[in-house]
Every structure is written in C-alpha cells, then in structure tokens.
Design an enzyme around this catalytic site. Structure first.
Site, mmCIF file in Angstrom:
data_model
loop_
_atom_site.group_PDB
_atom_site.id
_atom_site.type_symbol
_atom_site.label_atom_id
_atom_site.label_comp_id
_atom_site.label_asym_id
_atom_site.label_seq_id
_atom_site.Cartn_x
_atom_site.Cartn_y
_atom_site.Cartn_z
ATOM 1 C CD GLU A 5 -2.476 1.893 0.393
ATOM 2 O OE1 GLU A 5 -3.272 1.160 -0.209
ATOM 3 O OE2 GLU A 5 -2.306 3.105 0.119
ATOM 4 N NE ARG A 48 -16.669 6.097 1.483
ATOM 5 C CZ ARG A 48 -16.406 5.507 0.327
ATOM 6 N NH1 ARG A 48 -15.276 4.873 0.129
ATOM 7 N NH2 ARG A 48 -17.278 5.558 -0.656
ATOM 8 C CE1 TYR A 91 -24.521 6.306 4.523
ATOM 9 C CE2 TYR A 91 -25.474 6.972 2.428
ATOM 10 C CZ TYR A 91 -24.388 6.543 3.174
ATOM 11 O OH TYR A 91 -23.163 6.378 2.555
ATOM 12 C CG ASP A 114 -12.872 2.709 -8.052
ATOM 13 O OD1 ASP A 114 -13.912 2.049 -8.239
ATOM 14 O OD2 ASP A 114 -12.849 3.770 -7.391
#
Ligand SMILES: Cc1cc2nc3c(=O)[nH]c(=O)nc-3n(C[C@H](O)[C@H](O)[C@H](O)COP(=O)(O)OP(=O)(O)OC[C@H]3O[C@@H](n4cnc5c(N)ncnc54)[C@H](O)[C@@H]3O)c2cc1C
Length: 401
Positions: A38, A112, A224, A301
């Site tokens: 990463e 998230r 939400y 993605d």
C-alpha cells in the site's frame, strides 16, 4: 535492492482499499501467502459513509465479517425519494426487512472508517497475510512463471515476487499502466461534496433511520444515518467546471448554501447547519481494454471505476474478489487462465453497472419538463415495483454469471 518476498504461491496485491483488503482476506483465508503493498504510510479513511447493498454485504458475511458488520453498520428502513425543490415525496422503497427477505442479505450503511477497521482486523488476524504500508508499486515484470514488482519506499527501492499480482490500486492504477494501459480517466463534469454531522444538530426529518434522496436540476443529495444513528452522512453531487485529480479538497459551506438556496426549505435548513465539506472531482472511464496480462490482473476501480450514483463502486470491487478467488481455486495450476476467466465473467457485469450509474447521473439531475416527467413516473411506482428494477443488481451472486 532487497527482496521482501519470494515463493511461487504468494499473491501480491497493490492497494489496501476496499478491493485490496477484501482480496487479501478472501485469498488469505485459503491459506495462501499474501502480501499487500500500500502506497500510503497508514490507511485512514475519509470521514464519510458507504452503502453496502445485498450483493456486497452477502459476500462480506461469507468472509466471516457478519458479526462485526452487524455491530458497526445500520439498516435504513426505507429509501425516500423527494423532489429537491418542493420537498414533496415522489416514491418510497422499503429497505431493511424487504432487502433481507428478497435477497437474503442486508442493505447496510456504515462509516468508511468502521468498514476499513473491520477489514483490517480480519486481515491482520491471518498470519499468512503481510500488510506493508509506504510501498508504492512502480513497475511490473511478468517474465517467466512469476511476477516481480518494483516497489518505491521511503528508504529506497525494493522488489517483491509472487505467483500473481492483483492491481487493486484504484482509479489512477499504476499496475494498469504497467500492463500497457496508459489511458487516463476523464473528468465527468460532476463533483461530490461529502460531510458528516452529529444527529443532534440536524432537523428532525434527517434524524430518521432512512436514506433520503433529493432530486433537482443539475444536482442531487443523499443522506443516511451511520454509527448507530449518532451521525448523519450527507453527499451532494452536482455539476462543476473544475477538475482536481487525487485527494479531496475542503469545500466552502457558503457556496454550497447558495447553490441550493432555491431548494426545499427542509434541505436549506440542513445545509445551513453544515460547515465542514470535502469535495471530490468525479472521473470516469469505460472498462479498460485489458484487465489481465499473464499473471497480472486488475480489480475494483483500477479495472472499472463507477460513478457514485448507484452506490456500487465498492460493491463491484467486492464482487470482483468473489469471482477472482473462485476462478483461482477452480484452476490452481493455470493462473493466467483463471485470470482470463475472471475477466470474461466480470466484464459484462461491470459494463452494465457503469452504464446504469451514468444513466442515473442524467436522470437524477433532469430539469424542466424532463424532470417533471421523471417525477410523474417515479410517483406511479409502488415500493415493490421500484425494488423489481434492482433485482439484477442486488440479487447477484458469484455463481450467477
Ligand atoms: C462520493 C462517493 C460515494 C460513494 N459511495 C459508494 C457507496 O455508497 N457504495 C459503494 O459500493 N461505493 C461507493 N463509492 C465508490 C467506492 O468508494 C469505490 O469504488 C471503492 O472505494 C473503490 O475501491 P478500490 O479498492 O478499487 O480502490 P481505492 O479505494 O481507490 O483503493 C486503492 C488503494 O490503492 C492504493 N494505491 C494507489 N496506487 C498505488 C500504488 N502504485 N502502489 C500501492 N498502492 C497504491 C491507494 O492508496 C488506495 O489505498 C463512492 C465513491 C464516491 C466518490
């Protein structure tokens, strides 16, 4: 040069986003050695929510994340679609119980950062998975019966070797470039403004355990509750001329209030209390020409970004992982063949979801007579008929395509 990894069975994964971490979990659970490389020095998620529709939640539950998700995530009772200008309700679609009954899996909304913690904890619990931060995959060598990647680190270059490389490195994928696709994503003309606000600070309408979708000329707003109803997540997507690649930037709350000043008073009331926005320019592309080359494969993605107008980008990445791990298990002796089979199975689905998301971008933002027609059509749909339209999306299972 140091060689941090070797061994024929090792799966290298570039990127520790939703796609990369889910892949590490799914493949790590099979006992294979996995190394995740990463670029960021630590993973920090943006302060925003994400919707996990049943096609994705079912797969995460299959990966053992059910108990953690049920603690961290919420299930809005319904989706309420409103006319952004008048505030009038156009349609309602039942979510929580209806989704479980129809698709056998929940429609979750979750912060998230909480989803990321759940994925990271699960991955860290697997001794055969190595998570390496501060590692940027810069080039890929696919010679022979393995893959060697060049990795940039703060302390100099490294290489890593494995049996295959999964490029889960997002929209601006370096792995895609390394396998010959140098096409750039295009600015869509849309920007997303995101913010969260404590539930005690919002008008009562926005405190309900519902997902709200407000449609209006050139823009729409979704909200939400997340974190056990303590926080409300708000996303506004609208047209903009400016494109800024990469990281989010702060958005001016006053500009945002002016932009929506002619919308329904309830909405203006919400926006008047919101001060801290982050803004993303939205980029798009069709599925890449090639998702695979030999022992290198793209997912999420990196392979097929999706406009966030159907809430499916993360879900597609999770679906990709389910199909990829199945194909690798089916033909363990033929990695390139398994990767090609994965691509063949995923391409039509990704294309369909991308197209449906783009269609929503047009449909949600209609104005004048077109907006009126849309509102009338929506108003005539019962909740059940609205759900019928999503069977192909939410009912998907890895064995299906
Ligand atoms: C406003 C908005 C709302 C959204 N809402 C939803 C939703 O409700 N539901 C949903 O399913 N989806 C949603 N999405 C889409 C979803 O967030 C993305 O599709 C998803 O996060 C993509 O995950 P990924 O793992 O493929 O890529 P990313 O999340 O982009 O992760 C890529 C990772 O790779 C790392 N990386 C990049 N280059 C390198 C390199 N060279 N070497 C090593 N590491 C590298 C990056 O640092 C990053 O950690 C939304 C998107 C937006 C913008």
């Amino acid at each position: 040069m140091t060689s941090p990894d070797s061994g024929d069975q090792t799966v290298l994964i570039a990127g520790a986003g939703i796609g990369g971490l889910t892949a590490a979990l799914a493949l790590g659970r099979t006992g294979r050695p996995v190394t995740v490389l990463e670029r960021r020095t630590k993973v920090e998620e943006v302060g925003a929510g994400i919707q996990l529709s049943p096609n994705a939640s079912r797969l995460l539950i299959d990966l053992g994340l059910g108990p953690a998700l049920s603690r961290a995530a919420g299930e809005p009772k319904r989706l309420v679609i409103r006319n952004g200008e008048s505030g009038r309700t156009l349609a309602e679609m039942p979510l929580a119980d209806a989704m479980r009954q129809r698709y056998g899996a929940p429609y979750y909304v979750v912060h998230r950062a909480d989803l990321q913690t759940i994925l990271l904890d699960a991955v860290r619990g697997l001794p055969n998975v190595r998570l390496q931060f501060g590692r940027t995959v810069s080039s890929v060598d696919t010679e022979g019966d393995g893959v060697t990647v060049a990795v940039e680190t703060a302390s100099g270059p490294e290489t890593a070797r494995g049996a295959l490389l999964i490029g889960a490195d997002g929209l601006w994928s370096r792995v895609a470039a390394a396998i010959g696709d140098h096409t750039e994503a295009d600015f869509t003309g849309y920007v997303a403004w995101r913010a969260t606000i404590p539930v005690g600070d919002v008008p009562p309408l926005f405190q309900k355990p519902e997902t709200g979708l407000w449609l209006g000329p050139g823009a729409h707003i979704v909200h939400y509750p997340i974190r056990g109803g303590q926080v409300v997540n708000v996303v506004a997507i609208m047209k903009d001329r400016e494109a800024e690649r990469g990281w989010s930037r702060p958005g001016d709350a006053e500009t945002q209030r002016r932009r929506f000043r002619n919308w329904a008073p309830e909405l203006s009331g919400l926006l008047s209390r919101m001060d801290q926005w982050l803004v993303w320019s939205l980029f798009d592309r069709g599925p890449r020409e090639t998702w695979t080359s030999g022992r290198v494969v793209l997912l999420g993605d990196a392979a097929h970004p999706v406009l966030p107008l159907l809430a499916q980008g993360g879900a597609l990445a999770i679906e990709d992982v389910a199909v990829l791990s199945r194909e690798l298990a089916r033909t363990p002796g033929d990695v390139p063949g398994a990767l090609r089979a994965y691509e063949a199975r995923r391409r039509p689905r990704a294309k369909r979801v991308q197209a449906a998301s783009r269609a929503n971008a047009t449909n949600y933002h209609l104005s004048g007579p077109f907006g009126l027609v849309r509102n009338v059509v929506l108003g005539r749909l019962s909740g059940t008929r609205l759900i019928d339209r999503y069977d192909w999306l939410y009912g998907w299972k890895p064995e299906a395509d």
